[in-house]
Design a protein around this motif. Structure first.
Motif, short mmCIF file in Angstrom:
data_model
loop_
_atom_site.label_atom_id
_atom_site.label_comp_id
_atom_site.label_asym_id
_atom_site.label_seq_id
_atom_site.Cartn_x
_atom_site.Cartn_y
_atom_site.Cartn_z
N PHE A 46 23.96 11.14 -10.96
CA PHE A 46 23.33 10.72 -12.21
C PHE A 46 23.56 9.23 -12.46
CE2 PHE A 46 23.46 10.15 -16.85
CZ PHE A 46 22.15 10.49 -17.14
N GLU A 47 24.77 8.77 -12.24
CA GLU A 47 25.09 7.34 -12.41
C GLU A 47 24.31 6.49 -11.41
OE1 GLU A 47 29.29 7.29 -11.97
OE2 GLU A 47 29.66 7.69 -14.10
N MET A 48 24.13 7.00 -10.21
CA MET A 48 23.38 6.26 -9.19
C MET A 48 21.91 6.11 -9.59
SD MET A 48 23.00 6.87 -5.05
CE MET A 48 24.19 8.14 -5.11
N VAL A 49 21.32 7.15 -10.16
CA VAL A 49 19.93 7.08 -10.60
C VAL A 49 19.81 6.07 -11.74
CG1 VAL A 49 18.08 8.38 -11.75
CG2 VAL A 49 19.32 9.40 -9.81
N ILE A 50 20.73 6.10 -12.68
CA ILE A 50 20.72 5.15 -13.80
C ILE A 50 20.87 3.73 -13.26
CG2 ILE A 50 21.99 4.38 -15.85
CD1 ILE A 50 20.41 6.90 -16.33
N GLY A 51 21.73 3.52 -12.29
CA GLY A 51 21.92 2.19 -11.69
C GLY A 51 20.65 1.68 -11.02
N ILE A 52 19.99 2.55 -10.27
CA ILE A 52 18.75 2.17 -9.58
C ILE A 52 17.67 1.82 -10.61
CG2 ILE A 52 16.87 3.04 -8.14
CD1 ILE A 52 19.02 4.60 -6.57
N VAL A 53 17.55 2.61 -11.67
CA VAL A 53 16.55 2.34 -12.70
C VAL A 53 16.83 0.99 -13.36
CG1 VAL A 53 15.69 3.10 -14.96
CG2 VAL A 53 15.97 4.75 -13.09
#
Length: 89
Positions: free
Chosen positions: A4-11
């Protein structure tokens, strides 16, 4: 780091990149049409712009005459005639 944190970071990275790209295009006057084609923005030629161009051309001519009058070694009568010609314009 969880997924979840990785998706937020990419966004967030993509959003920051898009903002930087938009700022770059705005700074350099690049416009995009509805099809995504990019082109440089050129201001429309208005009456004001043409009037200013004519005024600049006129001022350049006057500066050339003044430079010629000052650099030439003429008599004072010639100098007076040149100054009067400039006043008549």
């Amino acid at each position: 780091m969880n997924p979840f944190e990785m998706v937020i970071g990419i966004v967030l990275i993509v959003m920051v990149a898009n903002v930087m790209k938009a700022r770059y295009k705005a700074k350099h006057g690049i416009l995009e049409d509805e099809h995504g084609n990019e082109q440089l923005a050129r201001p429309a030629d208005t009456g004001e712009a043409s009037r200013l161009r004519e005024e600049v051309r006129s001022l350049k001519e006057r500066v050339q005459v003044l430079e010629r009058v000052i650099t030439d070694q003429r008599q004072t009568s010639d100098l007076s005639l040149e100054i009067e010609k400039l006043r008549d314009r």
